[in-house]
Scaffold this motif. Structure first.
Motif, PDB file in Angstrom:
ATOM      1  N   ASP A   1      36.245  28.882  43.688  1.00  0.00           N
ATOM      2  CA  ASP A   1      37.029  28.666  42.174  1.00  0.00           C
ATOM      3  C   ASP A   1      38.165  27.830  42.321  1.00  0.00           C
ATOM      4  OD1 ASP A   1      38.386  30.533  43.984  1.00  0.00           O
ATOM      5  OD2 ASP A   1      39.208  31.905  42.293  1.00  0.00           O
TER       6      ASP A   1
ATOM      7  N   ALA B   1      32.792  39.441  39.839  1.00  0.00           N
ATOM      8  CA  ALA B   1      33.139  38.300  38.719  1.00  0.00           C
ATOM      9  C   ALA B   1      33.033  37.008  39.461  1.00  0.00           C
ATOM     10  CB  ALA B   1      34.502  38.548  38.254  1.00  0.00           C
TER      11      ALA B   1
ATOM     12  N   GLU C   1      29.245  35.944  40.125  1.00  0.00           N
ATOM     13  CA  GLU C   1      28.388  35.696  38.910  1.00  0.00           C
ATOM     14  C   GLU C   1      28.614  34.487  38.268  1.00  0.00           C
ATOM     15  OE1 GLU C   1      29.288  38.845  36.324  1.00  0.00           O
ATOM     16  OE2 GLU C   1      27.599  40.090  37.260  1.00  0.00           O
ATOM     17  N   LYS C   2      29.953  33.832  38.605  1.00  0.00           N
ATOM     18  CA  LYS C   2      30.388  32.726  37.841  1.00  0.00           C
ATOM     19  C   LYS C   2      30.121  31.228  38.943  1.00  0.00           C
ATOM     20  CE  LYS C   2      34.317  30.582  35.579  1.00  0.00           C
ATOM     21  NZ  LYS C   2      35.896  30.802  35.060  1.00  0.00           N
ATOM     22  N   PHE C   3      30.231  31.655  40.222  1.00  0.00           N
ATOM     23  CA  PHE C   3      30.325  30.551  41.108  1.00  0.00           C
ATOM     24  C   PHE C   3      29.120  30.686  42.040  1.00  0.00           C
ATOM     25  CE2 PHE C   3      34.804  31.370  39.877  1.00  0.00           C
ATOM     26  CZ  PHE C   3      34.983  29.951  39.284  1.00  0.00           C
TER      27      PHE C   3
END
Length: 355
Positions: free
Chosen positions: A145, A274, A277-279
């Protein structure tokens, strides 16, 4: 080292250049690239015996020289200020900055060399952390992130697997087991400490059973009489592959990062749903250890494997298994199997990536 192999360099920012060895392009342009990040005291040259074997396995092997291992850019005081500060924010900031630099290297290398993109576990890149190098490869995964969007998007095209080979439990945030003798780490003289470490880390340990998960089957302190790895090197040859100075300086500072920061890095890497799932949600994480590696390293993987079933006691109430994580407890070789038995090591690396 093949005579055609030489150190190359790649600048990842205005102030940082990484040097690396590269086994080279593979005819047909369908191959997987393994990027190795070396451990403590030993530089990227330790993987050189793998290079001549790479093409036959449809592999390209890149061995990175970490920061502070010449000729890669040395750390400046400002780079190390976060660790020296002794604050959680400073220590996490240091790991984050190293993660961004290594991820940037992967993307820039992939772009410049036009390597094939990932298709499952074929093509693309498998990022291989060995020993202390696994701390930094974990950090790459933990701080996705923090990457600029253009780096992150291209990283997703190439990076399909992160492999940790003989990672220390400390770098996973685990306290050392009582069975493990820590005396060598308290030797104040750097040269003597490095020599003790060299003897400890290149030895063969008579583990009874590395697959049982029983701590009593592992040997933590007493190595066998078998001749150590790298015993055949002259002092000049050994000096080309090692740095006692870096071992006693920035690498020792890394060891002093608090366990809670290592724990947080591991939690972000594989136990944060979280983030996963996003990265890079399809990124696979693999761990491997050697049959005659120090028992404390084998133990660490068994403890981490237990945490996959219930990570909350170790990694906090919000921790959940968030990524595809698997383990390979090989029964052959010690911590330097890639030096003693490079063909066997390469087979194990391939098998681990493909689990």
């Amino acid at each position: 080292m093949p005579t055609s192999t030489k150190l190359e360099s790649l600048r990842v920012s205005d102030n940082v250049s990484y040097y690396y060895f590269d086994s080279g392009n593979v005819p047909g342009n369908k191959y997987t690239t393994l990027v190795f990040v070396h451990g403590m005291g030993f530089n990227g040259g330790v993987f050189r015996k793998l290079f001549p074997l790479a093409a036959a396995h449809r592999l390209r092997i890149v061995s990175l020289y970490r920061r502070d291992y010449k000729p890669t850019t040395s750390f400046r005081d400002a780079d190390l200020a976060g660790i020296v500060s002794g604050t959680v924010e400073g220590e996490e900031g240091f790991l984050r900055s190293q993660a961004v630099d290594i991820a940037t290297f992967l993307v820039m290398f992939a772009r410049e060399q036009h390597i094939p993109p990932a298709e499952g576990t074929s093509g693309g890149i498998a990022l291989m952390g060995w020993s202390l190098g696994s701390l930094l490869t974990h950090a790459v995964l933990a701080y996705l992130d923090a990457l600029p969007s253009n780096i992150l998007s291209d990283l997703g095209k190439y990076l399909h697997t992160m492999v940790s080979h003989d990672v220390s439990g400390g770098f996973l945030g685990m306290p050392k087991p009582l069975d493990y003798n820590l005396d060598l780490w308290f030797e104040p003289d750097v040269e003597k400490r490095f020599n003790l470490f060299y003897e400890w880390v290149t030895a063969f340990y008579p583990n009874t059973d590395v697959t049982s998960g029983n701590i009593d089957d592992l040997e933590f302190n007493n190595f066998s009489d078998k001749t150590h790895s790298m015993h055949d090197l002259s002092s000049e040859e050994l000096a080309e592959l090692t740095s006692a100075k870096t071992f006693g300086a920035s690498d020792t500072l890394l060891l002093r990062i608090r366990l809670d920061v290592f724990k947080a890095t591991t939690r972000r890497a594989i136990f944060n749903t979280a983030l996963a799932e996003k990265f890079l949600p399809n990124l696979r994480v693999r761990y491997m250890s050697g049959g005659a590696s120090p028992g404390v390293l084998v133990w660490a993987l068994h403890e981490l494997k237990k945490c996959l079933a219930d990570p909350k006691p170790m990694y906090g109430p919000d921790a959940e298994r968030a990524r595809d994580v698997k383990f390979k407890f090989q029964t052959e070789g010690n911590h330097f199997i890639f030096w003693d038995e490079p063909e066997v090591a390469l087979e194990h690396y391939i098998a681990t990536i493909n689990l």
